[in-house]
Design an enzyme around this catalytic site. Sequence first.
Site, PDB file in Angstrom:
ATOM      1  N   TYR A 145       0.837  -1.207   0.000  1.00  0.00           N
ATOM      2  CA  TYR A 145       0.000   0.000   0.000  1.00  0.00           C
ATOM      3  C   TYR A 145       0.869   1.254   0.000  1.00  0.00           C
ATOM      4  O   TYR A 145       1.692   1.426   0.912  1.00  0.00           O
ATOM      5  CB  TYR A 145      -0.904  -0.044   1.225  1.00  0.00           C
ATOM      6  CG  TYR A 145      -1.614   1.242   1.587  1.00  0.00           C
ATOM      7  CD1 TYR A 145      -2.395   1.922   0.663  1.00  0.00           C
ATOM      8  CD2 TYR A 145      -1.524   1.747   2.886  1.00  0.00           C
ATOM      9  CE1 TYR A 145      -3.056   3.094   1.007  1.00  0.00           C
ATOM     10  CE2 TYR A 145      -2.191   2.908   3.247  1.00  0.00           C
ATOM     11  CZ  TYR A 145      -2.942   3.581   2.306  1.00  0.00           C
ATOM     12  OH  TYR A 145      -3.591   4.739   2.654  1.00  0.00           O
ATOM     13  N   ASP A 230      -1.763  -6.482   9.259  1.00  0.00           N
ATOM     14  CA  ASP A 230      -2.810  -5.509   8.950  1.00  0.00           C
ATOM     15  C   ASP A 230      -3.935  -6.274   8.258  1.00  0.00           C
ATOM     16  O   ASP A 230      -3.808  -6.684   7.101  1.00  0.00           O
ATOM     17  CB  ASP A 230      -2.230  -4.421   8.040  1.00  0.00           C
ATOM     18  CG  ASP A 230      -3.211  -3.292   7.765  1.00  0.00           C
ATOM     19  OD1 ASP A 230      -4.431  -3.569   7.701  1.00  0.00           O
ATOM     20  OD2 ASP A 230      -2.775  -2.146   7.600  1.00  0.00           O
ATOM     21  N   ILE A 232      -7.230  -5.280   7.677  1.00  0.00           N
ATOM     22  CA  ILE A 232      -8.393  -4.408   7.484  1.00  0.00           C
ATOM     23  C   ILE A 232      -9.298  -4.858   6.334  1.00  0.00           C
ATOM     24  O   ILE A 232     -10.431  -4.385   6.224  1.00  0.00           O
ATOM     25  CB  ILE A 232      -7.981  -2.930   7.278  1.00  0.00           C
ATOM     26  CG1 ILE A 232      -7.274  -2.725   5.943  1.00  0.00           C
ATOM     27  CG2 ILE A 232      -7.119  -2.447   8.430  1.00  0.00           C
ATOM     28  CD1 ILE A 232      -7.061  -1.262   5.601  1.00  0.00           C
ATOM     29  N   LYS A 272     -13.001  -0.590   5.401  1.00  0.00           N
ATOM     30  CA  LYS A 272     -13.162  -1.433   4.216  1.00  0.00           C
ATOM     31  C   LYS A 272     -14.295  -2.443   4.382  1.00  0.00           C
ATOM     32  O   LYS A 272     -15.165  -2.552   3.528  1.00  0.00           O
ATOM     33  CB  LYS A 272     -11.850  -2.170   3.919  1.00  0.00           C
ATOM     34  CG  LYS A 272     -10.620  -1.277   3.911  1.00  0.00           C
ATOM     35  CD  LYS A 272     -10.718  -0.127   2.918  1.00  0.00           C
ATOM     36  CE  LYS A 272      -9.467   0.728   2.946  1.00  0.00           C
ATOM     37  NZ  LYS A 272      -9.536   1.872   2.018  1.00  0.00           N
TER      38      LYS A 272
END
Length: 469
Positions: A145, A230, A232, A272
């Site tokens: 990202y 992570d 998410i 998300k």
Amino acid sequence: MGLLSRKVTCNSHGQDSSYFLGWLEYEKNPYDEVKNPRGIIQMGLAENQLSFDLLESWLDKNPDVAGFKRDGQSIFKELALFQDYHGFPAFKKALLDFMAEIRGNKVTFDPNRIVLTAGATSANETLMFCLAEQGDAFLLPTPYYPGFDRDLRWRTGVEIVPIKCTSSNRFKITASALEDAYQRAQRKNLRVKGVLVTNPSNPLGTTMTREELDLLVNFITDKEIHLISDEIYSGTVFSSPAFVSIMEVFKDQNLEKTEIWERVHIVYSLSKDLGLPGFRVGAIYSNDPIVVAAATKMSSFGLVSSQTQYLLSAMLSDKKFTKEYIAKNHKRLRKRRSMLVAGLEKAGIDCLESNAGLFCWVDMRHLLSSDTFEAEMELWKRIVYDVKLNISPGSSCHCTEPGWFRVCFANMSEDTLKLAMQRLKSFVGSITGNDRSHQELKNSRRKFSSKWVFRLSFQSFHDREQDER
């Protein structure tokens, strides 16, 4: 300028990345079906707008919650006054129960180990402050990202060392890539404090395999470092293989309550999975009580509002709603991804097979004028300025191979997505020459494609569309 800090005057924020520059161009000329039909279509924003009707329906059925009432009586004043930074117990429980539900209830979470933050951005930065000093390093698998260059580095001074993954194995993490990254950090005199992964991956849209997760556990055990997972996008997994949380791996290996158990940390958010980035709800889940205590104090700089916690605690506590939302959201994401893949196929473009996320990792290597990142940027500029689609080039995600792009599909209507694919198909036709057939174009790209590249047949897409109806 001498009166300002170095933080203000340095250029380490990452705002000059093509990832952010594409957004700026979109904001200058945003597409609107009526007001600006020739504008730029935003396909660089990983936002889930497919299930807002489910959220709004729940709010309509629960007017007291939306109106900040309890048993018909206003609690506005109660919510508006000071609240401490530990968060509402009811909300923390509801959030953790939702996280467990997404993971098939294969793992449970302790409310004493969660820290609420203003989104995942704040959660990741807070963990950097807790786990590393300025000049220390974290290893991140590529592509990753683009916002991590800002979130992890800008204010903390932590360095990012890439774990170089390639298309030869669908960008999976390998033992050799991990060790290579660790040794490169050592040669730069950087102290490696941990590994950070996104699972499911942004930008790949894939879930990590058990083999990769086991590899990571062994690596951080051997190196005596931290692991941040992570997660998410964990609630966006719309097809097999199923999502496996790092917590599940530790449970299966009976590593709970061991020394390494305290070096594993999870980042989560509702931006998300529930499509609520504007609500700024994030969380850190850590097995280290010292990290939890410190992160809780740091959360004073980015709290989740009392009003948000009250509303979402009621929504997430409604198990009938969450079950329905998760199932319908998965089905809608699967259908929308199929639409994008089919549109790309018509344009002679492949993408990495994926099962999660709000985007596809698209292979445009056959459209490059040369096998260079300069050629990638040239193609990206033409797509933004001429085709008027904002997509994210692989170089902004630190991909090691030129020609890959992240293309989002869940932040627009079906009609807008169809228009975007029409624009792209026309562009590809114009640059490949009118004398080249679609089959010839497909043949030319095969030298860049491996057996794992996904091709969705139009019949398959039709079947899935019927299933959705």
